[in-house]
Design a protein around this motif. Structure first.
Motif, PDB file in Angstrom:
ATOM      1  N   THR A 145       0.840  -1.206   0.000  1.00 39.08           N
ATOM      2  CA  THR A 145       0.000   0.000   0.000  1.00 39.08           C
ATOM      3  C   THR A 145       0.869   1.247   0.000  1.00 39.08           C
ATOM      4  O   THR A 145       1.840   1.355   0.757  1.00 39.08           O
ATOM      5  CB  THR A 145      -0.931   0.036   1.234  1.00 39.08           C
ATOM      6  N   PRO A 146       0.585   2.177  -0.901  1.00 35.11           N
ATOM      7  CA  PRO A 146       1.341   3.440  -0.887  1.00 35.11           C
ATOM      8  C   PRO A 146       0.884   4.324   0.282  1.00 35.11           C
ATOM      9  O   PRO A 146      -0.272   4.270   0.698  1.00 35.11           O
ATOM     10  CB  PRO A 146       0.982   4.079  -2.226  1.00 35.11           C
ATOM     11  N   VAL A 147       1.810   5.109   0.769  1.00 35.67           N
ATOM     12  CA  VAL A 147       1.476   6.045   1.848  1.00 35.67           C
ATOM     13  C   VAL A 147       0.992   7.330   1.185  1.00 35.67           C
ATOM     14  O   VAL A 147       1.774   8.249   0.928  1.00 35.67           O
ATOM     15  CB  VAL A 147       2.691   6.296   2.769  1.00 35.67           C
ATOM     16  N   GLN A 148      -0.277   7.346   0.863  1.00 35.60           N
ATOM     17  CA  GLN A 148      -0.833   8.455   0.106  1.00 35.60           C
ATOM     18  C   GLN A 148      -1.146   9.642   1.019  1.00 35.60           C
ATOM     19  O   GLN A 148      -1.603   9.457   2.141  1.00 35.60           O
ATOM     20  CB  GLN A 148      -2.105   8.007  -0.610  1.00 35.60           C
ATOM     21  N   GLY A 149      -0.890  10.838   0.544  1.00 34.15           N
ATOM     22  CA  GLY A 149      -1.266  12.059   1.262  1.00 34.15           C
ATOM     23  C   GLY A 149      -0.263  12.551   2.276  1.00 34.15           C
ATOM     24  O   GLY A 149      -0.386  13.670   2.779  1.00 34.15           O
ATOM     25  N   LEU A 150       0.748  11.722   2.593  1.00 38.33           N
ATOM     26  CA  LEU A 150       1.700  12.139   3.637  1.00 38.33           C
ATOM     27  C   LEU A 150       2.520  13.334   3.177  1.00 38.33           C
ATOM     28  O   LEU A 150       2.658  14.328   3.907  1.00 38.33           O
ATOM     29  CB  LEU A 150       2.614  10.977   4.015  1.00 38.33           C
ATOM     30  N   GLU A 151       3.078  13.242   1.963  1.00 37.19           N
ATOM     31  CA  GLU A 151       3.921  14.337   1.496  1.00 37.19           C
ATOM     32  C   GLU A 151       3.112  15.612   1.338  1.00 37.19           C
ATOM     33  O   GLU A 151       3.586  16.706   1.683  1.00 37.19           O
ATOM     34  CB  GLU A 151       4.577  13.948   0.162  1.00 37.19           C
ATOM     35  N   THR A 152       1.888  15.468   0.831  1.00 37.23           N
ATOM     36  CA  THR A 152       1.036  16.661   0.696  1.00 37.23           C
ATOM     37  C   THR A 152       0.739  17.282   2.060  1.00 37.23           C
ATOM     38  O   THR A 152       0.766  18.510   2.223  1.00 37.23           O
ATOM     39  CB  THR A 152      -0.279  16.284   0.004  1.00 37.23           C
ATOM     40  N   PHE A 153       0.455  16.409   3.018  1.00 38.47           N
ATOM     41  CA  PHE A 153       0.190  16.906   4.374  1.00 38.47           C
ATOM     42  C   PHE A 153       1.404  17.621   4.953  1.00 38.47           C
ATOM     43  O   PHE A 153       1.286  18.682   5.565  1.00 38.47           O
ATOM     44  CB  PHE A 153      -0.216  15.726   5.263  1.00 38.47           C
ATOM     45  N   LEU A 154       2.596  17.046   4.744  1.00 35.09           N
ATOM     46  CA  LEU A 154       3.815  17.673   5.267  1.00 35.09           C
ATOM     47  C   LEU A 154       4.097  18.995   4.570  1.00 35.09           C
ATOM     48  O   LEU A 154       4.554  19.956   5.204  1.00 35.09           O
ATOM     49  CB  LEU A 154       5.005  16.724   5.089  1.00 35.09           C
ATOM     50  N   VAL A 155       3.832  19.041   3.266  1.00 32.84           N
ATOM     51  CA  VAL A 155       4.023  20.307   2.544  1.00 32.84           C
ATOM     52  C   VAL A 155       3.125  21.384   3.123  1.00 32.84           C
ATOM     53  O   VAL A 155       3.525  22.547   3.305  1.00 32.84           O
ATOM     54  CB  VAL A 155       3.757  20.114   1.039  1.00 32.84           C
ATOM     55  N   ASN A 156       1.869  21.016   3.417  1.00 30.55           N
ATOM     56  CA  ASN A 156       0.956  21.986   4.036  1.00 30.55           C
ATOM     57  C   ASN A 156       1.467  22.436   5.399  1.00 30.55           C
ATOM     58  O   ASN A 156       1.342  23.614   5.764  1.00 30.55           O
ATOM     59  CB  ASN A 156      -0.437  21.368   4.177  1.00 30.55           C
ATOM     60  N   ILE A 157       2.054  21.490   6.157  1.00 26.19           N
ATOM     61  CA  ILE A 157       2.645  21.846   7.447  1.00 26.19           C
ATOM     62  C   ILE A 157       3.782  22.848   7.252  1.00 26.19           C
ATOM     63  O   ILE A 157       3.901  23.846   7.975  1.00 26.19           O
ATOM     64  CB  ILE A 157       3.152  20.584   8.168  1.00 26.19           C
ATOM     65  N   TYR A 158       4.618  22.586   6.240  1.00 25.99           N
ATOM     66  CA  TYR A 158       5.752  23.485   5.988  1.00 25.99           C
ATOM     67  C   TYR A 158       5.267  24.874   5.576  1.00 25.99           C
ATOM     68  O   TYR A 158       5.860  25.891   5.964  1.00 25.99           O
ATOM     69  CB  TYR A 158       6.659  22.902   4.909  1.00 25.99           C
ATOM     70  N   TYR A 159       4.200  24.912   4.767  1.00 29.12           N
ATOM     71  CA  TYR A 159       3.632  26.208   4.388  1.00 29.12           C
ATOM     72  C   TYR A 159       3.133  26.958   5.623  1.00 29.12           C
ATOM     73  O   TYR A 159       3.326  28.181   5.747  1.00 29.12           O
ATOM     74  CB  TYR A 159       2.484  26.022   3.392  1.00 29.12           C
TER      75      TYR A 159
END
Length: 502
Positions: A182-196
């Protein structure tokens, strides 16, 4: 190049803000990733165990692999994972996606890979490491253990969770394995939002740092600038410049201390100038007090010796004047020697002295002088009022203070001498008159040598000006305190408090 304190405060705030934001972002990234991975792993393992259980039930009823494959396809969507069922020899029995679809997927992926050959070359070391991890994991699974790994997908270039579970028969023997990917979907997007979000907070923090630095510059730096200007003014001899004190913090305390220092220095300079004036007056007074009798003695003596005066009566008069001036000169020298001896503290023999007796005896000696000016001299002496000190010096002290009181009292006035024991056991001696008084601005200097309130150098101007200086030295060697209370034109009261016996 030196930077101002305000800029250093600003840079410090910005550096601290950047460091805190960096540490927070790294910490949050690590915590979120770790939580996300672990939570997803637990879900896949739990779901995988349910799938293994269901596969065992299906295979008992129907040995056809199509039934198992149909079931895997049905749970693929709900688990958001690809599933593969392997047999005892590690050959695939069934998968959640049809073989043809997977083949097409690989071909499409292969074509994409040909278009980015340089990327595949860079990914080969990572792919090799992943294959080694999977091989080691499968060895452990066929030994009956459940294993999970986090690895980078060799084609999609994203991290996935691979879970492998053993499939056992009723006897507990491993008969195959179930793989879930299973791919870990949404994690990188979530982290990018955190960084923003952290970046936005960083901008706000920098703006707040700028505002705080300006505020602190006004609250700290500006008062420091004023203090610098105040110090420069003091260096130029201007002690009137004051720092505006605001608040109750350390900077305000520093401003108060600097203002106090300026006031103390101003008072010290004024005192120094006053002492310098007193020194000049002292030299002038000594010169005058010594020169006057010497001049008189020399003039009268020359008049007698050169025969200018021949009348016996005038010669006798001149001889009397010479004797009086000699006595006056001798008294002046003796008083100067007394002051020097008292300042050297060479007199150490002390005993219990009845001060009430001394005051009574001094009053008897001054009755005639007081009577000549019609001054009422009274004594209020408490018996057995003892002082630990030197008898002769105490007599000298009482005589000086009482004689001054009589001398500066107006005709028809009164002088009162009193001795009593205070509440704490100390012996207190007071001299009170209703004479001419002492102006308030002159009171701090009455104990100076040759100091005269009327500034007169005349022979009848009130003595040599050494009496009170001697009295002050006697008071000091007895460790006593003296207080002067006087009003010009109304009188003076001097109170001497002797310490309790040691």
């Amino acid at each position: 190049m030196n930077k101002s304190l305000g800029k250093r405060i600003l840079y410090s705030f910005m550096a601290i803000s950047a460091l805190v934001l960096f540490c927070v972002s790294m910490g949050l990234s690590f915590i979120i990733k770790d939580y996300f991975w672990e939570n997803r792993e637990r879900e896949i393992v739990s779901d995988g165990l349910e799938v293994v259980k269901k596969i065992s039930e299906i295979r008992k009823k129907d040995t056809n692999k199509e039934a198992v494959e149909e079931y895997l396809q049905s749970v693929d969507h709900f688990l958001r994972a690809r599933l593969w069922l392997l047999d005892q020899d590690r050959k695939m029995i069934a998968a959640s996606r049809p073989i043809r679809q997977q083949r097409i997927k690989r071909e499409d992926t292969g074509q994409a890979g040909q278009g980015h050959a340089h990327e595949n070359k860079e990914q080969r070391p990572q792919t090799a490491r992943s294959n080694n991890q999977i091989q080691a994991m499968m060895d452990e699974v066929y030994n009956g253990q459940i294993r999970t790994i986090r690895t980078l997908h060799p084609y999609f270039n994203e991290y996935v969770i691979l879970v492998a579970l053993p499939v056992k028969d009723d006897g507990g023997k491993v008969r195959g394995a179930l793989l879930l990917n299973t791919p870990v979907q949404g994690l990188e997007t979530f982290l990018v939002n955190i960084y923003y979000y952290i970046a936005a907070v960083g901008v706000l923090a920098f703006a707040l740092s700028w505002w705080l630095s300006k505020l602190l510059t006004r609250r700290i730096v500006q008062p420091l600038v004023e203090m610098k200007e105040n110090a420069a003014a003091m260096a130029q001899g201007d002690y009137t410049h004051k720092v505006a004190v605001k608040g109750e913090d350390e900077v305000a305390d520093l401003g108060i201390s600097l203002n106090s220092l300026a006031a103390d220095i101003e008072a010290f300079v004024a005192q120094t100038e006053r002492m310098e004036q007193l020194r000049r007056d002292f030299v002038a007074n000594v010169s005058h007090e010594l020169r006057t009798p010497i001049t008189i003695i020399r003039g009268y003596n020359e008049a007698i010796l050169d025969g200018t005066i021949t009348q016996p009566e005038k010669i006798a008069h001149y001889q009397t004047m010479i004797r009086e001036e000699t006595i006056r000169l001798e008294s002046l020298i003796r008083e100067l020697l007394d002051i020097s001896r008292l300042q050297a503290r060479v007199e150490k023999d002390r005993e219990e002295i009845p001060l009430d007796v001394i005051v009574a005896e001094v009053a008897d000696k001054l009755l005639v002088k007081a009577g000549e000016k019609n001054i009422k001299l009274t004594v209020d002496a408490q018996k057995n009022s003892f002082v630990y000190g030197m008898g002769d010096r105490l007599v000298q002290l009482v005589m000086i203070l009482a004689d001054n009181a009589v001398k500066y009292s107006l005709p028809g006035g009164s002088v009162n001498l009193s001795v009593y024991t205070g509440e704490n056991g100390a012996t207190i001696f007071t001299v009170k008159d209703k004479g001419i008084g002492i102006p308030s601005e002159e009171q701090p200097y009455i104990w100076e040598r040759f100091y005269k309130v009327d500034k007169s150098h005349a022979k009848t101007g009130g003595g040599s000006g050494l009496g009170l200086a001697i009295a002050k030295e006697i008071i000091d060697i007895h460790n006593a305190d003296v207080v002067v209370s006087s009003t010009a034109g109304q009188g003076t009261e001097i109170t001497v408090t002797f310490p309790v016996f040691p």
